[in-house]
Motif scaffolding. Structure first.
Motif, PDB file in Angstrom:
ATOM      1  N   GLU A 129      -1.238   2.066  -5.239  1.00 57.65           N
ATOM      2  CA  GLU A 129      -1.675   3.345  -4.694  1.00 57.65           C
ATOM      3  C   GLU A 129      -3.042   3.211  -4.025  1.00 57.65           C
ATOM      4  OE1 GLU A 129      -1.475   6.463  -7.559  1.00 57.65           O
ATOM      5  OE2 GLU A 129       0.705   6.635  -7.383  1.00 57.65           O
ATOM      6  N   VAL A 130      -3.153   3.862  -2.868  1.00 57.95           N
ATOM      7  CA  VAL A 130      -4.377   3.860  -2.070  1.00 57.95           C
ATOM      8  C   VAL A 130      -4.670   5.297  -1.675  1.00 57.95           C
ATOM      9  CG1 VAL A 130      -5.448   3.098   0.080  1.00 57.95           C
ATOM     10  CG2 VAL A 130      -3.934   1.543  -1.182  1.00 57.95           C
ATOM     11  N   ALA A 181       5.868   5.442   3.586  1.00 55.77           N
ATOM     12  CA  ALA A 181       5.525   4.084   3.175  1.00 55.77           C
ATOM     13  C   ALA A 181       6.587   3.510   2.247  1.00 55.77           C
ATOM     14  CB  ALA A 181       4.167   4.068   2.494  1.00 55.77           C
ATOM     15  N   TRP A 233      -3.115   6.208   8.471  1.00 54.50           N
ATOM     16  CA  TRP A 233      -3.176   4.872   7.885  1.00 54.50           C
ATOM     17  C   TRP A 233      -4.577   4.249   7.786  1.00 54.50           C
ATOM     18  CZ3 TRP A 233       0.492   6.260  11.563  1.00 54.50           C
ATOM     19  CH2 TRP A 233       1.772   6.512  11.035  1.00 54.50           C
ATOM     20  N   ARG A 257       3.285   9.214   1.874  1.00 58.94           N
ATOM     21  CA  ARG A 257       3.730   8.373   0.760  1.00 58.94           C
ATOM     22  C   ARG A 257       5.226   8.074   0.891  1.00 58.94           C
ATOM     23  NH1 ARG A 257       1.932   7.404  -4.481  1.00 58.94           N
ATOM     24  NH2 ARG A 257       3.564   6.996  -6.018  1.00 58.94           N
ATOM     25  N   PRO A 281       0.131   5.202   0.031  1.00 59.00           N
ATOM     26  CA  PRO A 281      -0.944   6.194   0.124  1.00 59.00           C
ATOM     27  C   PRO A 281      -0.671   7.424  -0.738  1.00 59.00           C
ATOM     28  CG  PRO A 281       0.486   6.352   2.032  1.00 59.00           C
ATOM     29  CD  PRO A 281       0.950   5.148   1.255  1.00 59.00           C
ATOM     30  N   ALA A 335       0.830  -1.213   0.000  1.00 56.31           N
ATOM     31  CA  ALA A 335       0.000   0.000   0.000  1.00 56.31           C
ATOM     32  C   ALA A 335       0.861   1.258   0.000  1.00 56.31           C
ATOM     33  CB  ALA A 335      -0.921  -0.005   1.212  1.00 56.31           C
ATOM     34  N   GLY A 342      -5.208   8.054   0.580  1.00 56.94           N
ATOM     35  CA  GLY A 342      -4.978   8.223   2.010  1.00 56.94           C
ATOM     36  C   GLY A 342      -6.135   8.949   2.669  1.00 56.94           C
ATOM     37  N   VAL A 397       0.955  -3.160   4.658  1.00 57.59           N
ATOM     38  CA  VAL A 397       0.895  -1.726   4.953  1.00 57.59           C
ATOM     39  C   VAL A 397       2.064  -1.372   5.867  1.00 57.59           C
ATOM     40  CG1 VAL A 397      -0.419   0.067   6.165  1.00 57.59           C
ATOM     41  CG2 VAL A 397      -1.613  -1.590   4.717  1.00 57.59           C
ATOM     42  N   GLU A 446      -5.085   2.983   4.161  1.00 59.17           N
ATOM     43  CA  GLU A 446      -4.288   1.807   3.846  1.00 59.17           C
ATOM     44  C   GLU A 446      -4.782   0.574   4.601  1.00 59.17           C
ATOM     45  OE1 GLU A 446      -1.134   5.037   4.588  1.00 59.17           O
ATOM     46  OE2 GLU A 446      -3.328   4.952   4.616  1.00 59.17           O
TER      47      GLU A 446
END
Length: 329
Positions: free
Chosen positions: A148-149, A126, A157, A123, A113, A111, A151, A172, A160
């Motif tokens: 990509e998730v 992560a 989080w 990002r 974000p 994941a 956020g 994650v 994610e």
């Protein structure tokens, strides 16, 4: 000058301790100088100075991603201190996942974000967290599927972890006290405990090491105020070593986490790790972070970390404290 500002992230900082104890206000009140926190004023007043540092009288103790970004964009800040505090960095998976070691991250959906902010430090965290874990198995980010998730608006989080729960991603990256509590709510478990890795370089990230920065214009105009501010932070860090219960209370207030989150994120000896320095080791670790961020496109221009650092204010702060202790002032 009749006003100074400070800002810190919701993590363990000497600045947060000094503010809680009232020592910053106490230090500068005799000079008629008010010390204010960006966190305590309306957003319209605080603007985005926590990230841009476009405020002359501001002391910032927080994540290195925005600090390096501001410097990279041309803001004339100076690095005057670094801390290193372990904050429960880990890679989480679903409870039914067999993944329990870095090598098993190969090919998984990790994941990443995405936040609509000037510098997406979530990002960056992560990506470097996953890179650190993968490196322990001789792997890189290219060996996994970066997914990509969106956020959540305030980070922490949720976006994610919801994607992990729903099966849209396989792992994650998280850190800190609120992440401990969030993981419990979403039923996620630790696959890789980055804090347990022997190689510190695998834990280099937004908060490790964590910089203290000031603006060059403040240093030019009032170097004495910078030294005095840092002297208060040194004393706050010293005080924290012998006050575990009080430190836990302050960390709860600073992070917004409860007892379980604080205890799960921070080691019992956290009070011994708040001290400021500009050692070669910490500068090298920050330079490692700078290279990663620039390579990943987070910094418009490179930042020469050693040239950015100015050891004089911290040396002056230590000399000031030594003088005060000798004279009993």
């Amino acid at each position: 000058m009749d006003q100074l500002w400070f800002t810190r992230c919701p993590v363990p900082t000497a600045t947060g301790i000094a503010a809680d104890r009232g020592w910053l206000a106490e230090e500068f009140a005799p000079d008629g100088i008010t010390v204010r926190s960006l966190q305590d004023v309306p957003a319209a007043v605080a603007a985005d100075h926590h990230y841009t540092h476009a405020l002359d009288g501001l002391f910032r103790e927080g994540g290195n991603v925005p600090a390096l970004w501001a410097r990279s964009r041309g803001e004339r800040t100076r690095l005057v201190g670094l801390t290193w505090i372990e904050e429960r960095q880990s890679i989480l998976v679903r409870a039914d996942s067999p993944v329990r070691e870095p090598a098993q991250l190969r090919g998984l959906r990790l994941a990443v974000p995405v936040h609509a902010i000037g510098i997406d430090f979530w990002r960056a965290m992560a990506l470097h967290g996953f890179a650190g874990a993968l490196s322990q198995a001789g792997l890189t980010l290219a060996d996994a599927e970066l997914t990509e998730v969106a956020g959540s608006p305030h980070g922490q989080w949720q976006g994610e972890l919801a994607a992990l729960r729903d099966g849209r991603v396989d792992a994650v990256y998280v850190k800190g006290a609120l992440a401990v509590e969030a993981a419990a709510r979403y039923g996620a478990v630790v696959a890789v405990d980055l804090d347990a890795l022997a190689d510190r370089r695998a834990r280099v990230n937004n908060g490790t090491p964590r910089p203290i920065t000031v603006h060059q214009r403040l240093l030019d105009r009032r170097p004495d105020l910078v030294a005095r501010f840092l002297a208060v932070l040194i004393e706050a860090a010293d005080w924290a070593r012998d006050q575990p219960a009080e430190l836990a209370r302050i960390l709860s207030a600073e992070t917004g986490a409860g007892v379980h989150g604080v205890a799960g994120a921070y080691r019992p000896d956290t009070g011994h790790s708040l001290q400021l320095d500009l050692s070669d080791e910490r500068l090298d670790l920050l330079a490692r972070q700078e290279r990663f961020l620039h390579a990943q496109g987070f910094l418009p221009d490179p930042v020469e970390v050693r040239a950015w650092a100015d050891p004089a204010p911290l040396e002056q702060a230590r000399a000031l404290l030594a003088s005060r202790h000798r004279t009993g002032v």
